[in-house]
Design an enzyme around this catalytic site. Structure first.
Site: not given
Length: 344
Positions: A81-82, A126, A175, A234
């Site tokens: 997302k980032t 975020d 999330t 990640r």
């Protein structure tokens, strides 16, 4: 031995320092994932539907020479997302200001961010579902009308002052999309979910990261890592770094699949990506409760874990693999989960 004073005589030569080799571009950020992030949509691997939707929105924005509509990205952690927010800023040729919702505790925090925005800039927040009520209400007119409504003074002398803001794009990431209030969620023009990645996409991500880290990685080795990273880039990059460390210490020039298996076995990550916490939960259900059902609080107490951590961190991947079931009576170990335990 006499020690020379600092006022006279020459100083003894300084001891030689150990100098690390020059960092690669991927490691110049201290070894974090930023150096491995793609910068353009064409370099972003996976999430094809998301890229198609955002690509059209970006191209239309360029043609109008306007600010991109506000974007909400939601999905499990670690899916990019980032990274997507930074890619959007790069595609639009603007800066991206990054903030975390829990850090925006006071109204002046969000006011300061909004007042410093330049035309068409991106503001990335975020965990946006954790914004407090005051900060959220300040965003409403800012998102809709590019206006900031401030209350000046107190009591009978209080008055409202409106400040114009330049057109900007708010990119929110969460999330827990269900935790967003309806007024905030409805102000986003683009609402997109990020899905878990396929093994093929993860292999491509691992191979690309290995090139950036200057690591010789065989195709079979990339596939081994892809199978163990829970569908999450990640985690894939994290496991790749552990394999790189192992290969460096052992003096291995080209990493083959057996090297990956041996390296990740040291970290107790098995062939399906299960870690010790996952296997402890499955083993407890099998040995102590006959495969279940067993309640969440009971399992958490037996494992010495917090129930929220168990539900949010450990269980989702086991449910995704079909190793665990949630029923009204509690958690149940499936035949696939039992077979995995026996094979291990």
């Amino acid at each position: 031995m006499a020690i020379q004073s600092s006022s006279g005589g020459s100083k003894p030569p300084a001891p030689k320092r150990l100098v690390a080799p020059e960092a690669t571009a991927a490691e110049s950020d201290g070894g974090r994932d930023e150096g491995l992030r793609p910068r353009r949509l064409c370099d972003y691997i996976g999430q094809s539907e998301l890229k198609q939707v955002l690509g059209i929105a970006v191209e239309a924005t360029r043609l109008r020479n306007d600010a991109l509509d506000h974007v909400l990205l939601y999905g499990p952690p670690g899916l990019g997302k980032t990274t997507m927010a930074l890619v959007l800023a790069e595609e639009l040729g603007v800066s991206c200001r990054i903030a975390s919702a829990p850090a925006l505790e006071r109204p002046r925090d969000i006011v300061g961010l909004l007042m410093n925005l330049q035309p068409r800039e991106l503001l990335f927040i975020d965990e946006i579902h954790r914004l407090n009520r005051v900060a959220e209400e300040l965003l409403y007119p800012a998102m809709e009308d590019f206006r900031l409504d401030l209350t000046v003074g107190a009591g009978p002398a209080a008055r409202t002052r409106s400040l114009e803001l330049p057109p900007f794009t708010l990119v929110g990431a969460t999330t827990k999309a269900g935790s967003l209030s309806s007024p905030l969620r409805d102000r986003f023009g683009l609402i997109q979910r990020l899905e878990f990645y396929s093994c093929g996409d993860l292999e491509a991500i691992v191979s690309r990261s290995a090139q950036l880290l200057q690591l010789e990685l065989a195709a079979e080795a990339a596939a081994e890592i892809a199978q163990r990273c829970r569908g999450t880039p990640r985690i894939a990059n994290r496991l790749l770094r552990r394999v790189r460390d192992f290969a460096s210490v052992r003096g291995i020039a080209t990493v083959e699949a057996p090297v990956v298996v041996e390296a990740l076995a040291m970290h107790r990550v098995d062939g399906r990506g299960l870690d010790p916490s996952d296997r402890r939960l499955l083993s407890l259900l099998e040995t102590s409760y006959g495969g279940g059902p067993a309640g969440l609080d009971t399992l958490a107490a037996a494992l010495g874990e917090d129930p929220d951590t168990l539900e949010a961190v450990v269980e989702p991947f086991l449910l995704q693999l079909g190793f665990l079931q949630r029923t009204p009576r509690g958690r149940v170990l499936t035949d696939a989960g039992r077979a995995h335990l026996e094979a291990a």
